[in-house]
Design a protein around this motif. Structure first.
Motif, short mmCIF file in Angstrom:
data_model
loop_
_atom_site.label_atom_id
_atom_site.label_comp_id
_atom_site.label_asym_id
_atom_site.label_seq_id
_atom_site.Cartn_x
_atom_site.Cartn_y
_atom_site.Cartn_z
N HIS A 9 51.62 32.27 34.10
CA HIS A 9 51.45 32.92 32.67
C HIS A 9 50.89 32.06 31.70
CE1 HIS A 9 54.93 31.06 30.86
NE2 HIS A 9 55.50 31.07 32.12
N ASP A 10 50.87 30.68 31.85
CA ASP A 10 50.40 29.91 31.09
C ASP A 10 48.77 29.56 31.15
OD1 ASP A 10 52.81 29.22 29.57
OD2 ASP A 10 53.22 27.71 31.33
N VAL A 11 48.22 30.05 32.13
CA VAL A 11 46.95 29.75 32.42
C VAL A 11 46.25 30.93 32.61
CG1 VAL A 11 46.89 27.41 33.11
CG2 VAL A 11 47.40 29.31 34.84
N CYS A 12 46.82 32.27 32.19
CA CYS A 12 46.00 33.63 32.33
C CYS A 12 46.03 34.08 30.85
CB CYS A 12 46.66 34.56 33.41
SG CYS A 12 46.53 33.89 35.10
N LEU A 13 45.02 35.00 30.51
CA LEU A 13 44.80 35.61 29.34
C LEU A 13 45.82 36.77 29.50
CD1 LEU A 13 41.14 35.25 28.59
CD2 LEU A 13 43.04 34.35 27.17
#
Length: 374
Positions: A9-13
């Motif tokens: 969730h930290d590396v996906c828009l």
């Protein structure tokens, strides 16, 4: 070198489900995909359902219509199917598939390979819920941790794994063609294993083998989370993991005990294994007892329907009692020797001319990438 670990969730828009409504299926229109339409070969636009433009617009406005560069991850039924979207034509997906839109610091191809990595899948399987239907919920997918090297390194790793994956597919095709040849040879030598046109004597499978089911031991996924475990861990359809010990060190025939594949037969239900390995309680373990070679038995089982011996509907099962009743033709020794020799010749040719990665080698490459060692 080890890379920093980050949550998805930290590396996906965006990390979302496909559409939750059930659209009407029309004969013509825009492709609408479910888990069954996703495979290693890509997306099946030929046999999938189709929806109207209006329904597609609803899916698109709800972020359920993937775009190029997105990554699909199956979360219902078969957890862990992955596809990096390279298709330009519009399509929508059902909520059984998650859609991941990477940020600029995450390469789509790299993400696709990392999601297929056994260590990532182990996290997903650990969080599965349900019994008859296996599922991982979206909130758990968001928590999956992946290594995040610099973008240039991601692209380098993805390029290596892309090439290895392409070679692996060629190897799989060669194996498939060899299997088709051997099936034809089986029919030529022995006839159909159900109709028995040659009139061979028939005996129940239980009399033809030694059953080693009593030695099987299941191991929980959480207990299999061991780095660099080297022994194969088999289930109903093949290798599902690796463990740090073994309980078998002999040549045996494994036959799936439960699961939809007993009836669907999307993969062989009987396969020969040897060396040092572990088997859980979802596969029967059979050894030769001096009657028939395992090679013959493998094809005799794989080339016939066993629906009459399978119990259960929600979860098909081939218990030991019914397994033992499966009728097996007893050909003459000369033909058996000829078939075993033919299998050996084909296997030797595959080993001699195949220079491409197999499943085990590819998974090893993937794990090295995960650990920053590629």
């Amino acid at each position: 070198m080890s890379w920093p670990m980050v949550k998805l969730h930290d590396v996906c828009l965006l990390l979302t489900d496909g559409t939750h409504y059930t659209p009407s299926n029309v004969g013509m229109g825009i492709p609408f995909l479910t888990v069954k339409d996703v495979s290693n070969a890509g997306l099946d636009f030929q046999n999938c359902s189709r929806i109207t433009q209006e329904e597609y617009n609803k899916a698109d406005s709800g972020n359920s219509a993937p775009k190029m560069g997105d990554v699909l991850f199956s979360k219902d039924g078969t957890v862990g199917k992955v596809h990096v979207v390279k298709e330009s034509e519009p399509f929508a997906v059902l909520s059984s598939l998650a859609i991941l839109k990477p940020k600029e610091n995450l390469d789509s191809n790299y993400l696709g390979h990392i999601l297929k990595n056994p260590l990532t899948l182990r996290q997903a399987v650990k969080n599965q819920t349900g019994s008859a239907l296996r599922r991982i919920i979206l909130s758990d997918i968001k928590k999956l941790e992946i290594p995040l090297p610099p973008l240039a390194e991601q692209k380098r790793i993805a390029a290596i794994l892309d090439k290895a994956d392409s070679l692996r597919r060629k190897n799989q095709l060669a194996i498939k063609l060899a299997d088709q040849f051997l099936r034809a040879a089986f029919l030529e030598l022995f006839g159909d294993p159900v109709t028995n046109p040659r009139g061979w004597n028939i005996k129940p499978l239980g009399k033809m083998v030694k059953n080693l089911d009593g030695r099987r031991i299941p191991v929980k996924a959480s207990d299999r989370a061991i780095t660099n475990a080297k022994y194969r861990y088999y289930g109903a359809s093949g290798i599902i993991d690796h463990v740090d010990d073994y309980i078998f060190n002999e040549r045996t025939l494994l036959i799936g005990e439960d699961g939809a594949n007993l009836l669907a037969r999307s993969t062989p239900i009987a396969f020969i294994v040897e060396g040092k390995y572990w088997v859980n309680n979802h596969a029967h373990v059979l050894a030769e007892n001096g009657n028939l070679p395992l090679e013959y038995l493998m094809y005799a089982i794989n080339m016939r329907s066993i629906a009459a011996y399978v119990t259960g509907s929600a979860q098909p099962k081939l218990n030991q009692e019914m397994l033992n009743k499966i009728p097996i033709q007893i050909p003459n020794q000369q033909l058996l020797d000829k078939f075993v020799k033919l299998i050996g010749t084909v296997s030797n040719l595959n080993a001699k001319f195949s220079t491409v990665p197999n499943e085990v080698l590819f998974n090893s490459l993937s794990q090295k990438a995960f650990a920053g060692e590629l």
